[in-house]
Design a protein around this motif. Structure first.
Motif, mmCIF file in Angstrom:
data_model
loop_
_atom_site.group_PDB
_atom_site.id
_atom_site.type_symbol
_atom_site.label_atom_id
_atom_site.label_comp_id
_atom_site.label_asym_id
_atom_site.label_seq_id
_atom_site.Cartn_x
_atom_site.Cartn_y
_atom_site.Cartn_z
ATOM 1 N N TYR A 76 28.365 -3.312 -3.078
ATOM 2 C CA TYR A 76 28.031 -4.711 -3.305
ATOM 3 C C TYR A 76 27.976 -4.969 -4.814
ATOM 4 O O TYR A 76 27.565 -4.094 -5.584
ATOM 5 N N ASP A 77 28.382 -6.161 -5.199
ATOM 6 C CA ASP A 77 28.260 -6.546 -6.603
ATOM 7 C C ASP A 77 26.793 -6.526 -7.019
ATOM 8 O O ASP A 77 25.906 -6.855 -6.220
ATOM 9 N N ASN A 78 26.555 -6.141 -8.245
ATOM 10 C CA ASN A 78 25.194 -6.115 -8.814
ATOM 11 C C ASN A 78 24.266 -5.160 -8.070
ATOM 12 O O ASN A 78 23.067 -5.389 -7.962
ATOM 13 N N SER A 79 24.856 -4.097 -7.532
ATOM 14 C CA SER A 79 24.055 -3.076 -6.855
ATOM 15 C C SER A 79 24.619 -1.700 -7.192
ATOM 16 O O SER A 79 25.836 -1.495 -7.157
ATOM 17 N N LEU A 103 19.714 6.565 4.198
ATOM 18 C CA LEU A 103 19.879 5.460 3.264
ATOM 19 C C LEU A 103 19.460 5.888 1.869
ATOM 20 O O LEU A 103 18.642 6.809 1.702
ATOM 21 N N ASP A 104 20.036 5.236 0.881
ATOM 22 C CA ASP A 104 19.699 5.497 -0.512
ATOM 23 C C ASP A 104 18.272 5.020 -0.771
ATOM 24 O O ASP A 104 17.972 3.840 -0.631
ATOM 25 N N CYS A 105 17.413 5.945 -1.142
ATOM 26 C CA CYS A 105 16.022 5.609 -1.462
ATOM 27 C C CYS A 105 15.705 5.937 -2.913
ATOM 28 O O CYS A 105 14.568 6.274 -3.258
ATOM 29 N N THR A 106 16.725 5.853 -3.765
ATOM 30 C CA THR A 106 16.506 6.075 -5.193
ATOM 31 C C THR A 106 15.918 4.818 -5.821
ATOM 32 O O THR A 106 15.808 3.771 -5.176
ATOM 33 N N PHE A 107 15.587 4.930 -7.082
ATOM 34 C CA PHE A 107 15.083 3.780 -7.829
ATOM 35 C C PHE A 107 16.219 3.028 -8.533
ATOM 36 O O PHE A 107 15.972 2.206 -9.423
ATOM 37 N N SER A 108 17.454 3.302 -8.149
ATOM 38 C CA SER A 108 18.596 2.610 -8.738
ATOM 39 C C SER A 108 18.577 1.132 -8.350
ATOM 40 O O SER A 108 17.954 0.744 -7.349
ATOM 41 N N LYS A 109 19.282 0.317 -9.109
ATOM 42 C CA LYS A 109 19.302 -1.128 -8.887
ATOM 43 C C LYS A 109 19.873 -1.457 -7.512
ATOM 44 O O LYS A 109 20.932 -0.968 -7.122
ATOM 45 N N ARG A 110 19.157 -2.311 -6.775
ATOM 46 C CA ARG A 110 19.574 -2.720 -5.445
ATOM 47 C C ARG A 110 20.000 -4.178 -5.450
ATOM 48 O O ARG A 110 19.699 -4.944 -6.365
ATOM 49 N N LEU A 111 20.689 -4.569 -4.406
ATOM 50 C CA LEU A 111 21.127 -5.949 -4.243
ATOM 51 C C LEU A 111 19.923 -6.884 -4.294
ATOM 52 O O LEU A 111 18.901 -6.633 -3.646
ATOM 53 N N ASN A 112 20.035 -7.938 -5.070
ATOM 54 C CA ASN A 112 18.962 -8.942 -5.237
ATOM 55 C C ASN A 112 17.683 -8.342 -5.814
ATOM 56 O O ASN A 112 16.600 -8.936 -5.679
ATOM 57 N N ASP A 113 17.819 -7.162 -6.429
ATOM 58 C CA ASP A 113 16.670 -6.479 -7.041
ATOM 59 C C ASP A 113 15.544 -6.190 -6.052
ATOM 60 O O ASP A 113 14.372 -6.074 -6.422
ATOM 61 N N THR A 114 15.922 -6.077 -4.773
ATOM 62 C CA THR A 114 14.940 -5.703 -3.754
ATOM 63 C C THR A 114 14.461 -4.277 -4.018
ATOM 64 O O THR A 114 15.264 -3.391 -4.300
ATOM 65 N N SER A 115 13.177 -4.026 -3.925
ATOM 66 C CA SER A 115 12.672 -2.668 -4.141
ATOM 67 C C SER A 115 12.926 -1.829 -2.893
ATOM 68 O O SER A 115 12.977 -2.343 -1.768
ATOM 69 N N ILE A 116 13.056 -0.524 -3.092
ATOM 70 C CA ILE A 116 13.253 0.351 -1.943
ATOM 71 C C ILE A 116 12.024 0.328 -1.037
ATOM 72 O O ILE A 116 12.149 0.418 0.189
ATOM 73 N N ASN A 117 10.844 0.158 -1.604
ATOM 74 C CA ASN A 117 9.627 0.092 -0.783
ATOM 75 C C ASN A 117 9.684 -1.089 0.175
ATOM 76 O O ASN A 117 9.337 -0.967 1.360
ATOM 77 N N THR A 118 10.139 -2.231 -0.330
ATOM 78 C CA THR A 118 10.264 -3.424 0.513
ATOM 79 C C THR A 118 11.302 -3.209 1.597
ATOM 80 O O THR A 118 11.087 -3.568 2.768
ATOM 81 N N PHE A 119 12.428 -2.601 1.238
ATOM 82 C CA PHE A 119 13.505 -2.385 2.202
ATOM 83 C C PHE A 119 13.054 -1.452 3.327
ATOM 84 O O PHE A 119 13.298 -1.726 4.512
ATOM 85 N N ILE A 120 12.403 -0.376 2.981
ATOM 86 C CA ILE A 120 11.913 0.548 4.015
ATOM 87 C C ILE A 120 10.925 -0.156 4.936
ATOM 88 O O ILE A 120 10.983 -0.010 6.161
ATOM 89 N N ARG A 121 10.025 -0.943 4.363
ATOM 90 C CA ARG A 121 9.049 -1.670 5.176
ATOM 91 C C ARG A 121 9.747 -2.629 6.142
ATOM 92 O O ARG A 121 9.380 -2.708 7.327
ATOM 93 N N GLU A 122 10.761 -3.339 5.668
ATOM 94 C CA GLU A 122 11.490 -4.280 6.522
ATOM 95 C C GLU A 122 12.210 -3.551 7.656
ATOM 96 O O GLU A 122 12.230 -4.037 8.806
#
Length: 234
Positions: A76-79, A103-122
């Motif tokens: 994805y662009d910007n990710s 899934l990638d759980c690094t601290f690298s830049k994610r789409l829309n700057d979503t944090s990995i913590n938020t993504f895992i919770r969702e």
């Protein structure tokens, strides 16, 4: 297969990664041939397969009946993350009954700057019974993923992210450090080319070991031999 059953099956074993991307010799657009690699891996005794894409999850499950660690590589662009980076890919893997989703759980830049913590919770809110494997690159990312509630942590991305290059820690060291700190399985993965490295990883505390390129990527395998003949092997 339930989570504990999966863990019982893979503990102390080698999981074979059977993947081919569009720019690789074994990628066939019309029909994947990765099920043949998985067939060989099963005959060799692997208890599970790691693979990329919905079509390979389906084909390999049909061929082998083995549990699958599935992922979808998507750019994805910007990710900077590409291993199962959004809920879209998670949904697709759930739809085909993938046993473990990586899934990638690094601290690298994610789409829309979503944090990995938020993504895992969702993900866990949407799929409470899902089994998640966190592909991480550093010790801090592994501990963070563990605290977020993932089920396994893999060293897949070590050496492939800016933060892990800066940390200058080998996979063996990372496996050893994480296995002493967290109470979930640590899966060794990445640049494991020789059988003795598998034993080293298990002795260092790895719950299981994923081996891919050394088994299922003939271009990489052939190149190592050819480079050795030229005196270029490192």
């Amino acid at each position: 297969m339930k989570k504990q059953e999966l863990f019982d099956v893979i503990k102390g074993n080698v999981i074979v990664s059977c993947q081919a991307l569009p720019d690789e010799p074994l990628y066939v657009e019309e029909k994947s041939i990765m099920y043949l690699m998985a067939r060989a891996a099963k005959q060799a005794g692997t208890p599970a397969i790691r693979t990329n894409s919905v079509r390979d999850v389906v084909a390999i499950k049909e061929e082998t009946g083995l549990p699958i660690i599935g992922l979808i590589k998507a750019n994805y662009d910007n990710s900077d993350v590409y291993i199962t980076p959004t809920m879209k890919e998670v949904d697709q893997l759930v739809e085909v009954n993938t046993d473990i989703i990586a899934l990638d759980c690094t601290f690298s830049k994610r789409l829309n700057d979503t944090s990995i913590n938020t993504f895992i919770r969702e993900i866990k809110e949407k799929y409470p019974d899902i089994v998640l494997m966190a592909d991480i690159s550093t010790y801090e990312e592994g501990v963070n993923a563990y605290k977020c509630g993932v089920d396994l942590v893999g060293t897949t991305m070590n050496g492939y992210t800016e933060q892990s290059i800066d940390a200058n820690i080998t996979n063996l060291e990372l496996v050893s450090k994480l296995s002493k700190e967290i109470s979930i399985p640590v899966i060794a993965e990445g640049r494991i080319h020789y059988p003795n490295q598998v034993r080293e990883m298990l002795d260092a505390g790895a719950f299981a070991v994923v081996v891919g390129g050394a088994i299922t990527r003939p271009l990489e395998i052939a190149k190592r031999f050819i480079d050795a003949a030229k005196g270029e092997l490192k």
